[in-house]
Enzyme design. Structure first.
Site, PDB file in Angstrom:
ATOM      1  N   ASP A   9      27.940  83.770  63.352  1.00  0.00           N
ATOM      2  CA  ASP A   9      28.573  82.941  62.061  1.00  0.00           C
ATOM      3  C   ASP A   9      29.911  84.010  61.736  1.00  0.00           C
ATOM      4  O   ASP A   9      30.545  85.296  62.979  1.00  0.00           O
ATOM      5  CB  ASP A   9      27.257  84.081  61.259  1.00  0.00           C
ATOM      6  CG  ASP A   9      28.160  85.238  60.121  1.00  0.00           C
ATOM      7  OD1 ASP A   9      29.147  84.552  60.028  1.00  0.00           O
ATOM      8  OD2 ASP A   9      27.384  85.582  59.285  1.00  0.00           O
ATOM      9  N   ARG A  63      27.274  93.528  65.586  1.00  0.00           N
ATOM     10  CA  ARG A  63      28.048  93.918  65.307  1.00  0.00           C
ATOM     11  C   ARG A  63      29.553  94.655  65.653  1.00  0.00           C
ATOM     12  O   ARG A  63      29.232  95.621  64.979  1.00  0.00           O
ATOM     13  CB  ARG A  63      27.994  93.553  63.564  1.00  0.00           C
ATOM     14  CG  ARG A  63      27.725  92.577  62.655  1.00  0.00           C
ATOM     15  CD  ARG A  63      27.549  92.362  62.247  1.00  0.00           C
ATOM     16  NE  ARG A  63      26.627  90.723  60.788  1.00  0.00           N
ATOM     17  CZ  ARG A  63      26.101  90.691  60.061  1.00  0.00           C
ATOM     18  NH1 ARG A  63      26.651  91.598  59.150  1.00  0.00           N
ATOM     19  NH2 ARG A  63      25.179  89.603  59.639  1.00  0.00           N
ATOM     20  N   GLN A  86      18.192  91.738  60.143  1.00  0.00           N
ATOM     21  CA  GLN A  86      17.154  90.997  58.669  1.00  0.00           C
ATOM     22  C   GLN A  86      16.734  90.202  59.047  1.00  0.00           C
ATOM     23  O   GLN A  86      16.584  89.531  60.179  1.00  0.00           O
ATOM     24  CB  GLN A  86      18.620  90.880  58.123  1.00  0.00           C
ATOM     25  CG  GLN A  86      19.649  89.579  59.054  1.00  0.00           C
ATOM     26  CD  GLN A  86      20.778  89.860  58.748  1.00  0.00           C
ATOM     27  OE1 GLN A  86      21.454  89.971  57.565  1.00  0.00           O
ATOM     28  NE2 GLN A  86      21.220  88.077  58.288  1.00  0.00           N
ATOM     29  N   ASP A 125      25.781  87.999  46.333  1.00  0.00           N
ATOM     30  CA  ASP A 125      25.167  89.203  47.001  1.00  0.00           C
ATOM     31  C   ASP A 125      24.407  90.140  45.995  1.00  0.00           C
ATOM     32  O   ASP A 125      24.981  89.747  44.715  1.00  0.00           O
ATOM     33  CB  ASP A 125      26.311  90.121  47.635  1.00  0.00           C
ATOM     34  CG  ASP A 125      27.430  90.027  49.229  1.00  0.00           C
ATOM     35  OD1 ASP A 125      26.997  88.612  49.166  1.00  0.00           O
ATOM     36  OD2 ASP A 125      28.470  90.379  48.855  1.00  0.00           O
ATOM     37  N   GLU A 140      24.263  97.103  49.259  1.00  0.00           N
ATOM     38  CA  GLU A 140      24.235  95.659  49.296  1.00  0.00           C
ATOM     39  C   GLU A 140      22.533  94.930  50.439  1.00  0.00           C
ATOM     40  O   GLU A 140      22.342  95.984  50.732  1.00  0.00           O
ATOM     41  CB  GLU A 140      24.770  94.814  49.676  1.00  0.00           C
ATOM     42  CG  GLU A 140      24.943  93.200  50.077  1.00  0.00           C
ATOM     43  CD  GLU A 140      25.764  92.954  51.402  1.00  0.00           C
ATOM     44  OE1 GLU A 140      25.581  91.451  52.089  1.00  0.00           O
ATOM     45  OE2 GLU A 140      26.723  92.906  50.893  1.00  0.00           O
ATOM     46  N   SER A 146      23.335  88.927  51.544  1.00  0.00           N
ATOM     47  CA  SER A 146      24.102  87.970  50.844  1.00  0.00           C
ATOM     48  C   SER A 146      23.449  86.582  51.535  1.00  0.00           C
ATOM     49  O   SER A 146      22.717  86.331  52.091  1.00  0.00           O
ATOM     50  CB  SER A 146      25.272  88.269  52.180  1.00  0.00           C
ATOM     51  OG  SER A 146      26.436  87.124  51.638  1.00  0.00           O
TER      52      SER A 146
END
Length: 335
Positions: A56, A110, A125, A236, A249, A252
């Site tokens: 991604d 990340r 997630q 989202d 959030e 997504s």
């Protein structure tokens, strides 16, 4: 360092009680979620080959953690940012049929993330993907999946309330849909993040649609990679989060690009060279199924349901020393 300290914060549950609640939420949610969307749980990789084009690219400027392997010389291996593309390949490889799907526990790094109450360098997630027919690539199908996910989250509120009534966060009863352009028209003087906060505070839970393309003001609402979500059929899920006074959030998601939308989006982003990757070629040659999918933050969901002030209270990661000390002084113990 960006950090919000809620006034008179009381975590209610101890660290050990919180850990028990986290396990309960994760175990229960994935069971209910898989049942609602007819998804099978599968295993997933922590890293992929760069040459596959499967990682991604997020907003395009974040660089993945990468390394080499003695067993695969001359190949750069990347720790995943998410499994947005890999899942679609897996559906084909594993022989899934129309309206069947998969979910997996995705762990990512990340390293370029700006750390705050909601963002960590460690991402956990439920990544999910489901096959749909080409004619089902519509806004109504997208909204139907959003409502089903919202239904499971609401169910989790009741489940957590039975077990931890003193800690549960009460959620709104419905979800509102709005496009990014409608949001800009409504609040033209605000930034994109401020617009999200305003609309989410007003309705409690909102699905903000059509993220990635430029709006009438010449700006994007937010960045999206051009080669997994169709920018006209994504969005989202945001909840208003009272402890931090901001939109949170949770997911997504979107209907994925096809052979028509992907080259258009790649051209807009100036990265048509990605069409040389095996994944992109498979889409252009219609060898992959048409799908809808997304990610649902595990730590974010635990945060939401347990009214935690910092994501570090529900996951173990690495934080700046200053952040750890400031949190401890304010009754927030991050792991």
């Amino acid at each position: 360092m960006s950090l919000i300290i809620p006034k008179d914060y009381n975590p209610v549950l101890s660290v050990r009680e919180t850990q028990e609640a986290i396990k309960y939420i994760r175990d229960t949610f994935q069971h209910e979620f898989g049942k609602e969307l007819h998804l099978s749980r599968i295993s997933a990789p922590l890293f992929v080959e760069k040459s596959s084009g499967l990682n991604d690219n997020l907003n395009g400027f974040e660089s993945p953690v990468h390394f080499s392997m003695n067993a695969i010389p001359n190949e750069d291996i990347e720790v995943v940012h998410s499994l947005a593309k890999w899942k679609r390949m897996a559906l084909k490889l594993y022989g899934f049929s129309n309206h069947e799907g998969l979910y997996t526990n995705m762990n990512a790094i990340r390293k370029d993330e700006e750390l705050d109450n909601l963002h960590s360098a460690y991402v956990d997630q439920w990544d999910w993907e489901r096959i749909i027919a080409k004619e089902e690539r519509t806004e109504n199908v997208l909204k139907s999946h959003v409502r089903r996910i919202f239904k499971v989250i609401k169910h989790m509120e009741h489940e957590v309330w039975y077990k931890y009534p003193q800690a549960v966060n009460h959620l709104p009863d419905d979800i509102t849909f709005i496009t990014t352009q409608e949001l800009l028209d409504l609040y033209p003087e605000l930034t994109a993040k401020e617009r999200e906060n305003e609309i989410t505070k007003k309705y409690g839970c909102v699905f903000v649609m059509q993220i990635g393309d430029k709006l009438s003001n010449g700006e994007k609402h937010d960045g999206r990679a051009p080669d997994y979500d169709d920018w006209s059929l994504n969005g989202d899920i945001l909840f208003w989060y009272e402890p931090l006074q901001c939109a949170l959030e949770i997911s997504s998601m979107g209907i994925r690009v096809d052979e028509n939308s992907m080259p258009i989006q790649l051209e807009k982003e100036g990265c048509l060279e990605r069409l040389n990757y095996p994944y992109h070629q498979a889409i252009m040659e219609k060898r992959l199924p048409y799908t809808i999918g997304g990610g649902i933050g595990q730590s974010r969901l635990c945060m939401l349901l347990l009214k935690k002030a910092h994501i570090g209270e529900v996951q173990a990661s690495i934080w700046p020393k200053e952040m750890i000390e400031t949190c401890l002084k304010n009754n927030i113990q991050i792991l």
